[in-house]
Design an enzyme around this catalytic site. Structure first.
Site, PDB file in Angstrom:
ATOM      1  N   LYS A   1     -92.824 -13.311 -26.187  1.00 35.53           N
ATOM      2  CA  LYS A   1     -93.668 -14.450 -26.546  1.00 35.53           C
ATOM      3  C   LYS A   1     -95.157 -14.117 -26.347  1.00 35.53           C
ATOM      4  CE  LYS A   1     -90.276 -17.303 -27.585  1.00 35.53           C
ATOM      5  NZ  LYS A   1     -89.087 -16.449 -27.514  1.00 35.53           N
TER       6      LYS A   1
HETATM    7  C1  LIG Z   1     -87.489 -21.320 -30.643  1.00 39.48           C
HETATM    8  C2  LIG Z   1     -87.041 -20.985 -29.255  1.00 39.48           C
HETATM    9  N1  LIG Z   1     -86.568 -21.971 -28.482  1.00 39.48           N
HETATM   10  C3  LIG Z   1     -86.151 -21.729 -27.225  1.00 39.48           C
HETATM   11  C4  LIG Z   1     -86.191 -20.467 -26.685  1.00 39.48           C
HETATM   12  C5  LIG Z   1     -85.647 -20.258 -25.315  1.00 39.48           C
HETATM   13  O1  LIG Z   1     -86.581 -19.691 -24.450  1.00 39.48           O
HETATM   14  P1  LIG Z   1     -86.098 -18.800 -23.205  1.00 39.48           P
HETATM   15  O2  LIG Z   1     -85.592 -17.523 -23.737  1.00 39.48           O
HETATM   16  O3  LIG Z   1     -87.353 -18.654 -22.393  1.00 39.48           O
HETATM   17  O4  LIG Z   1     -85.066 -19.588 -22.486  1.00 39.48           O
HETATM   18  C6  LIG Z   1     -86.695 -19.412 -27.442  1.00 39.48           C
HETATM   19  C7  LIG Z   1     -86.780 -18.057 -26.880  1.00 39.48           C
HETATM   20  O5  LIG Z   1     -86.203 -17.118 -27.273  1.00 39.48           O
HETATM   21  C8  LIG Z   1     -87.112 -19.664 -28.763  1.00 39.48           C
HETATM   22  O6  LIG Z   1     -87.562 -18.685 -29.549  1.00 39.48           O
END
Ligand SMILES: Cc1ncc(COP(=O)(O)O)c(C=O)c1O
Length: 389
Positions: free
Chosen positions: A191
């Site tokens: 990210k």
């Molecule tokens: C659109 C979206 N929502 C939610 C997430 C979930 O984030 P995390 O991996 O920090 O739990 C991600 C991450 O990959 C994402 O790209």
């Protein structure tokens, strides 16, 4: 994927890559040597700094973007038997958060040229059980929040932004993080900024923020600071929460990374401009459209292949890029095609635009340290897809 040194040796271009500098390492070491590894002062500092960057009143740090989405579902009151509208093309966590609370995701189709939720489909999906809409700022471009609020407001339906791709993006001049009742961010290494794993919710609603703070701490109604101030040891667990806390060591990394976030967003926009120029003459490759009223934070650089101009399918294109040491990826299969959701009765055919477009998309490398020569290399390999049989 090879690690960074291995990738450099192989001249492998990953689809995303974090940047860790000396200031990050210094900040983490300082936190490690402090009295507070977790639940200390850096948590609030990081929350306030990230909320300020986005222009929101409150930030609640948690240990993943998924935890942020789950917290948001609880705060807006999503519960057993409710329905939550989610775009078909997103990471599974956008939908899973509703399932954690016993609700049913209802999948909305997407716009073919942006992969954002198609707001013209949303109205027909609303039922008396609809409690929330999760709008995903796919690839870094905000969804159409005004259109969603026009549908949701009079019905008392909450809007949660899955803004995990979008820190720094704008919609009609307003920053991602201020566009919904609650906005959710991820600090995973691919990210815009990273805390290794981590996330945050932003909101202007102080009740939601207080609820999410309690939820990330087992549902307990006070923290150690409040108990110290009141001279008491007693606390009450008033609802079932989780341990979703983000440690100070990781918040220290987030604070140091945040200093460079504006620069990184600008760099991503430069890389996107290079792509646009380099891909302009390649008729079988179509970048996603950016709406005129939005700016894109470019977490992902996604293109659609015009398969009618090629003799190969997307799978072959993907492997050809990989053979040429370009770390292409695909974001995402329609969520309801995953086995878990198929097992719950969702069937292919639900969102035809999402299903067709999924066959055409490729994610190309996008990260701030990319050079114009990297983009040219990707473009040359994409151009050569037309020669494959
Ligand atoms: C659109 C979206 N929502 C939610 C997430 C979930 O984030 P995390 O991996 O920090 O739990 C991600 C991450 O990959 C994402 O790209």
């Amino acid at each position: 994927m090879p690690d960074r040194d291995g990738a450099a040796a192989l001249n492998f271009l990953p689809y995303g890559r974090q940047e860790i500098g000396d200031a990050d390492i210094k900040a983490v070491v300082e936190a490690l040597c402090s009295d507070w590894l977790t639940t200390g002062p850096r948590v609030g500092q990081f929350e306030r700094a990230f909320a300020r960057f986005c222009g929101a009143a409150e930030g609640v740090a948690v240990n993943s973007g998924t935890a942020a989405l789950h917290s948001a579902m609880r705060a807006v009151g999503v519960a057993q038997g409710d329905e939550v509208i989610v775009p078909a093309i997103t990471f599974a966590a956008s939908a899973n958060a509703a399932v954690y609370e016993g609700a049913t995701p209802v999948f909305a189709d997407v716009e073919a040229d942006t992969l954002l939720i198609d707001t013209s489909c949303v109205e027909s999906l609303i039922t008396p059980k609809t409690r929330a809409i999760v709008a995903v700022d796919y690839a870094g471009q905000p969804a159409d929040y005004d259109a969603l609020y026009a549908i949701a407001r009079s019905r008392n339906i909450a809007i949660v932004a899955d803004a995990c791709h979008a820190p720094g993006a704008t919609y009609k001049g307003r920053m991602a993080g201020t566009l919904a009742d609650i906005s959710c961010f991820s600090f995973h290494p691919v990210k815009h900024l990273t805390t290794c794993e981590g996330g945050m919710t932003l909101t202007d609603n102080r009740d939601y923020a207080a609820h999410m703070r309690r939820f990330r701490n087992h549902g307990i109604d006070s923290d150690h600071r409040k108990r110290d101030a009141e001279g008491t040891f007693a606390y009450d667990m008033i609802e079932l929460g989780y341990n979703y806390r983000l440690p100070d060591v990781q918040c220290a990394l987030g604070l140091a990374q945040l200093e460079r976030l504006p620069h990184w967003v600008a760099r991503r926009r430069t890389v996107a401009a290079w792509y646009e120029e380099a891909l302009a003459g390649i008729t079988h490759v179509c970048p996603l459209r950016v709406h005129a009223d939005r700016t894109n934070a470019h977490h992902l650089y996604v293109v659609r292949l015009d398969l009618s101009r090629l003799n190969i399918d997307r799978a072959r294109a993907f492997s050809y890029l990989r053979e040429n040491r370009i770390g292409a990826n695909v974001h995402y299969a329609p969520v309801y095609l995953h086995s878990f959701y198929q097992g719950r009765g969702y069937r292919a055919g639900l969102c035809p635009v999402a299903e067709k477009t999924y066959q055409e998309i490729l994610t190309l490398p996008m990260f701030p340290a990319m050079a114009q020569g990297d983009v040219a290399r990707v473009a040359n390999v994409l151009r050569a897809l037309a020669t494959l049989r």
